[in-house]
Scaffold this active site. Structure first.
Site, short mmCIF file in Angstrom:
data_model
loop_
_atom_site.label_atom_id
_atom_site.label_comp_id
_atom_site.label_asym_id
_atom_site.label_seq_id
_atom_site.Cartn_x
_atom_site.Cartn_y
_atom_site.Cartn_z
N GLY A 23 0.86 -1.20 0.00
CA GLY A 23 0.00 0.00 0.00
C GLY A 23 0.88 1.24 0.00
N SER A 51 -6.11 -0.40 1.17
CA SER A 51 -7.01 0.72 1.48
C SER A 51 -6.54 1.99 0.80
CB SER A 51 -7.06 0.98 2.99
OG SER A 51 -7.65 -0.09 3.66
N TRP A 54 -8.18 3.16 -2.16
CA TRP A 54 -9.60 3.48 -2.03
C TRP A 54 -9.85 4.83 -1.36
CZ3 TRP A 54 -12.24 -1.72 -0.15
CH2 TRP A 54 -11.97 -2.72 -1.09
N GLN A 56 -10.69 8.38 -0.57
CA GLN A 56 -11.49 9.31 -1.37
C GLN A 56 -11.21 10.77 -1.03
OE1 GLN A 56 -15.62 8.34 -0.87
NE2 GLN A 56 -15.40 6.30 -1.74
N GLU A 123 -12.34 19.12 5.75
CA GLU A 123 -13.06 17.95 6.26
C GLU A 123 -13.35 18.14 7.74
OE1 GLU A 123 -10.82 14.45 5.23
OE2 GLU A 123 -11.83 14.26 3.32
N HIS A 242 -16.45 4.40 10.34
CA HIS A 242 -16.86 5.50 9.46
C HIS A 242 -18.37 5.61 9.54
CE1 HIS A 242 -17.35 8.17 6.11
NE2 HIS A 242 -16.04 8.31 6.04
N ARG A 288 -15.76 12.26 14.10
CA ARG A 288 -16.26 11.04 13.46
C ARG A 288 -16.91 10.06 14.45
NH1 ARG A 288 -12.29 8.60 8.91
NH2 ARG A 288 -13.11 10.19 7.51
N HIS A 346 -13.45 1.09 9.87
CA HIS A 346 -12.82 1.86 8.80
C HIS A 346 -11.33 2.04 9.00
CE1 HIS A 346 -12.72 4.75 5.56
NE2 HIS A 346 -12.26 5.71 6.35
N GLU A 370 -1.06 1.96 8.51
CA GLU A 370 -2.12 1.65 9.47
C GLU A 370 -1.74 0.55 10.44
OE1 GLU A 370 -5.93 1.78 7.58
OE2 GLU A 370 -6.91 0.86 9.32
N ARG A 381 -8.78 9.20 15.01
CA ARG A 381 -7.99 9.81 13.93
C ARG A 381 -8.74 10.98 13.31
NH1 ARG A 381 -8.03 8.32 7.83
NH2 ARG A 381 -10.11 7.71 8.45
C1 LIG Z 1 -12.61 3.47 1.63
C2 LIG Z 1 -11.50 4.17 2.38
C3 LIG Z 1 -11.31 5.53 2.23
C4 LIG Z 1 -10.27 6.17 2.91
N1 LIG Z 1 -10.05 7.51 2.71
C5 LIG Z 1 -8.99 8.10 3.29
C6 LIG Z 1 -8.65 9.44 2.99
O1 LIG Z 1 -9.31 10.10 2.20
N2 LIG Z 1 -7.57 9.98 3.61
C7 LIG Z 1 -6.80 9.30 4.49
O2 LIG Z 1 -5.83 9.84 5.03
N3 LIG Z 1 -7.08 8.01 4.77
C8 LIG Z 1 -8.14 7.40 4.18
N4 LIG Z 1 -8.41 6.08 4.46
C9 LIG Z 1 -7.48 5.34 5.30
C10 LIG Z 1 -6.21 5.06 4.51
O3 LIG Z 1 -6.57 4.72 3.18
C11 LIG Z 1 -5.39 3.93 5.11
O4 LIG Z 1 -5.22 4.11 6.47
C12 LIG Z 1 -4.01 3.88 4.45
O5 LIG Z 1 -4.17 3.83 3.05
C13 LIG Z 1 -3.24 2.68 4.94
O6 LIG Z 1 -2.11 2.54 4.12
P1 LIG Z 1 -1.20 1.26 4.34
O7 LIG Z 1 -0.14 1.32 3.32
O8 LIG Z 1 -0.83 1.18 5.76
O9 LIG Z 1 -2.18 0.02 4.09
P2 LIG Z 1 -2.88 -0.48 2.75
O10 LIG Z 1 -2.96 0.59 1.75
O11 LIG Z 1 -4.14 -1.14 3.16
O12 LIG Z 1 -1.86 -1.56 2.20
C14 LIG Z 1 -1.63 -2.76 2.90
C15 LIG Z 1 -0.86 -3.69 2.00
O13 LIG Z 1 -0.48 -4.85 2.73
C16 LIG Z 1 -0.80 -6.01 1.98
N5 LIG Z 1 -0.97 -7.11 2.92
C17 LIG Z 1 -1.88 -7.27 3.90
N6 LIG Z 1 -1.65 -8.42 4.57
C18 LIG Z 1 -0.54 -8.98 4.01
C19 LIG Z 1 0.20 -10.17 4.25
N7 LIG Z 1 -0.13 -11.03 5.22
N8 LIG Z 1 1.28 -10.44 3.48
C20 LIG Z 1 1.63 -9.59 2.48
N9 LIG Z 1 0.96 -8.45 2.21
C21 LIG Z 1 -0.11 -8.15 2.96
C22 LIG Z 1 -2.04 -5.61 1.18
O14 LIG Z 1 -2.25 -6.44 0.08
C23 LIG Z 1 -1.63 -4.20 0.79
O15 LIG Z 1 -0.75 -4.23 -0.29
C24 LIG Z 1 -9.45 5.44 3.79
C25 LIG Z 1 -9.65 4.07 3.95
C26 LIG Z 1 -10.65 3.43 3.24
C27 LIG Z 1 -10.85 1.96 3.42
#
Ligand SMILES: Cc1cc2nc3c(=O)[nH]c(=O)nc-3n(C[C@H](O)[C@H](O)[C@H](O)COP(=O)(O)OP(=O)(O)OC[C@H]3O[C@@H](n4cnc5c(N)ncnc54)[C@H](O)[C@@H]3O)c2cc1C
Length: 531
Positions: A23, A51, A54, A56, A123, A242, A288, A346, A370, A381
């Site tokens: 991510g 996430s 996704w 927005q 926001e 959410h 929220r 969320h 996250e 948050r």
């Molecule tokens: C619908 C939605 C809307 C949102 N809107 C906002 C916003 O507008 N602004 C904001 O700041 N935040 C927003 N958030 C929150 C934010 O998107 C997330 O907190 C953030 O993107 C997390 O990033 P990340 O890289 O930690 O995790 P993620 O982007 O979820 O990436 C996690 C990665 O780990 C991988 N993974 C998981 N388990 C394993 C495993 N066991 N082995 C190998 N790989 C694994 C997944 O495949 C993925 O590639 C939103 C969340 C959602 C769901």
């Protein structure tokens, strides 16, 4: 003993930095690590199952005229209900503009005005317009698109797609790699990816709940892996719901972004009465957790709806294309009728306890995004702070690793493993029980007896688990439920009907380890090794 004191042969043929998760946090960390040999292990193909793609709303950053990092930090601290680590919030908001500059350099096409200045929107609970966005509600997709392309161009980054990490590999106190298995091949042999530094960036825990906005990959694997290796975890009880997931029975539930309320859309009950009137002075833009509880109660009492007809009306398809498409698929026309909504799991404020450089309590293990708990979010948050936290601490981790360990020489093996499956992790009947238990008993409103029942069920599921993936899910869910049971007060996103007010003695972050959790259940270290 330093990382390099470990027998050199243990690194022979090893990767340099192993990042688990593709991510925003994982990819940004990889790009900031420069030319070091890096392997990203990711369950879903890059760009999917995250996430990040996704998101927005966008990213919060105090880059507007009249705004300041201090004001952004103050809003972050206020939203966090008394337990934000103020220094962490300050450094995060201070570094925001540099990270936005990095994202621009990686090719993210943030919205700009005619003079070329970044367009900013507002926001809930932000005192200023400071959300940087792309094409209305397409920030996540655009950011991830640019970063995936940048990663694919780098010869020093190998991507193992379609591999789910199951456990951390340890030597003594050091985390030295991960053990992963190809998805869709449960009987296949796990592969070990060994490195000098391991960064967990596996995202959140939403899929542990039956109603969630998160992709199925957000199932707490990073939390459980770190816990099983002995890491300390923090603030696990704080799960943000959410308030406005679109309630049309889809899993995951599509999201009606908060920006809709920022533009004046209002929440109404089944009789058309404003839900937030008399609940909070900021009405629909209240924090929220408060909105989520009001929506939860209205939904229980007959239905909750988001009415965007007056505020957005015919601009809906262009202003909020993602939400519009989700409504259309469900047969709803948001320009003419209110959108049915319900709260959904969320975002997880809790996670692997990390310091300002993203270091966990285990040597050789960092965590960001996250899956980490930096202390920036406290009990709740602030909207759009999570993408910011992901990039700020991913960059800090990259710098920390650069300073700590010399780069291994680049090798000739920089080839990726393409995914040969659709990227989905399987679910079972036990998974359904786990997710229902979390939503019903560890959800928006909690109480002691319900949490005790949840702990019993989740502990049984964990002990009976077949397969590492489900064992990890059950371990994370159990730790969240135990943390929620322990915090005998209400604060931020953690609301207990039996302890409805905040209590001074609880005005602090919480920590938990798996050993401590199992001890409290009367289970011993043998259990821990097997868990
Ligand atoms: C619908 C939605 C809307 C949102 N809107 C906002 C916003 O507008 N602004 C904001 O700041 N935040 C927003 N958030 C929150 C934010 O998107 C997330 O907190 C953030 O993107 C997390 O990033 P990340 O890289 O930690 O995790 P993620 O982007 O979820 O990436 C996690 C990665 O780990 C991988 N993974 C998981 N388990 C394993 C495993 N066991 N082995 C190998 N790989 C694994 C997944 O495949 C993925 O590639 C939103 C969340 C959602 C769901």
């Amino acid at each position: 003993m330093s990382l390099d004191d470990l027998a050199p042969q243990s690194w022979a043929g090893a990767d340099d930095v192993v990042i688990v998760g593709g991510g925003l946090a994982g990819l940004f960390c990889a790009l900031k690590l420069g030319e070091r040999p890096i392997t990203i292990v990711t369950a879903a193909p890059l760009g999917d199952g995250a996430s990040s793609a996704w998101a927005q709303g966008g990213i919060a950053a105090a880059v507007g005229l009249g705004d300041s990092a201090e004001a952004h930090a103050a809003d972050t601290v206020a939203a966090g209900a008394g337990i934000v680590d103020v220094e962490i919030a300050r450094l995060m908001t201070r570094e925001a503009s540099d990270r936005i500059a990095d994202l621009l350099a990686f090719g993210v096409p943030f919205d700009r005005d005619l003079e070329g200045k970044l367009l900013l929107s507002r926001e809930a609970a932000h005192s200023e317009r400071r959300i940087v966005r792309v094409n209305g509600d397409l920030a996540g997709r655009a950011i991830m698109g640019a970063l995936v392309a940048a990663v694919r161009r780098k010869a020093n980054i190998r991507v193992l797609e379609g591999f789910a990490a199951e456990s951390l590999v340890t030597r003594g106190r050091f985390v030295t790699g991960v053990s992963a298995r190809r998805i869709g091949d449960p009987s296949g042999r796990p592969v070990q990816v060994i490195g000098r530094a391991v960064v967990l960036a596996t995202g959140g825990i939403g899929h542990l709940y039956a109603v969630t906005t998160n992709p199925p990959e957000a199932r707490g694997a990073g939390l459980a892996m770190a816990a099983r290796a002995g890491a300390l975890l923090a603030d696990l009880e704080f799960v943000q719901f959410h308030p406005t997931a679109i309630a049309v029975g889809r899993d995951p539930a599509p999201l009606a972004t908060e920006a809709l309320r920022g533009e004046g859309s209002v929440l109404v009950d089944s009789a058309g009465r404003r839900i937030m009137e008399g609940v909070h002075p900021d009405l629909d833009l209240a924090p929220r957790d408060i909105v989520a509880r009001a929506v939860y109660q209205a939904a229980q009492a007959g239905g909750a709806f988001l009415d965007a007809r007056d505020a957005v009306g015919n601009r809906f398809p262009t202003r909020f294309p993602t939400v519009f498409a989700a409504c259309q698929t469900a047969g709803i026309d948001p320009t003419r009728e209110p959108i049915p909504v319900a709260p959904a799991a969320h975002y997880h404020m809790g996670g692997v306890l990390t310091d300002a450089n993203g270091r966990s309590s285990l040597d050789g293990l960092w965590a960001c995004g996250e899956t980490a708990s930096t202390g920036a979010h406290g009990a709740n948050r602030l909207a759009s702070n999570s993408l910011l936290e992901a990039v700020v601490f991913a960059a800090r981790i990259a710098e920390d690793i650069q300073g700590l360990t010399p780069a291994a020489p680049a090798t000739a093996r920089m080839r990726g493993e393409p995914a040969d499956h659709d990227g989905s992790l399987p679910d079972s009947a036990a998974t359904a029980t786990l997710r229902r238990t979390m939503t019903d008993l560890v959800g928006v409103l909690r109480d002691g007896p319900q949490l005790t029942r949840a702990i019993e069920t989740l502990d049984r599921l964990r002990r009976e688990a077949i397969g590492a993936d489900f064992a990890n899910m059950a371990t994370s869910a159990l730790l969240i439920a135990i943390s929620a049971e322990r915090r005998k007060e209400s604060r931020g996103a953690h609301m207990r009907s039996d302890f409805a007010a905040p209590r001074e003695e609880w005005e602090r972050r919480s920590t938990i380890s798996l050993k401590d959790a199992l001890d409290s259940l009367g289970q011993n270290a043998v259990e821990l090794a097997a868990s």
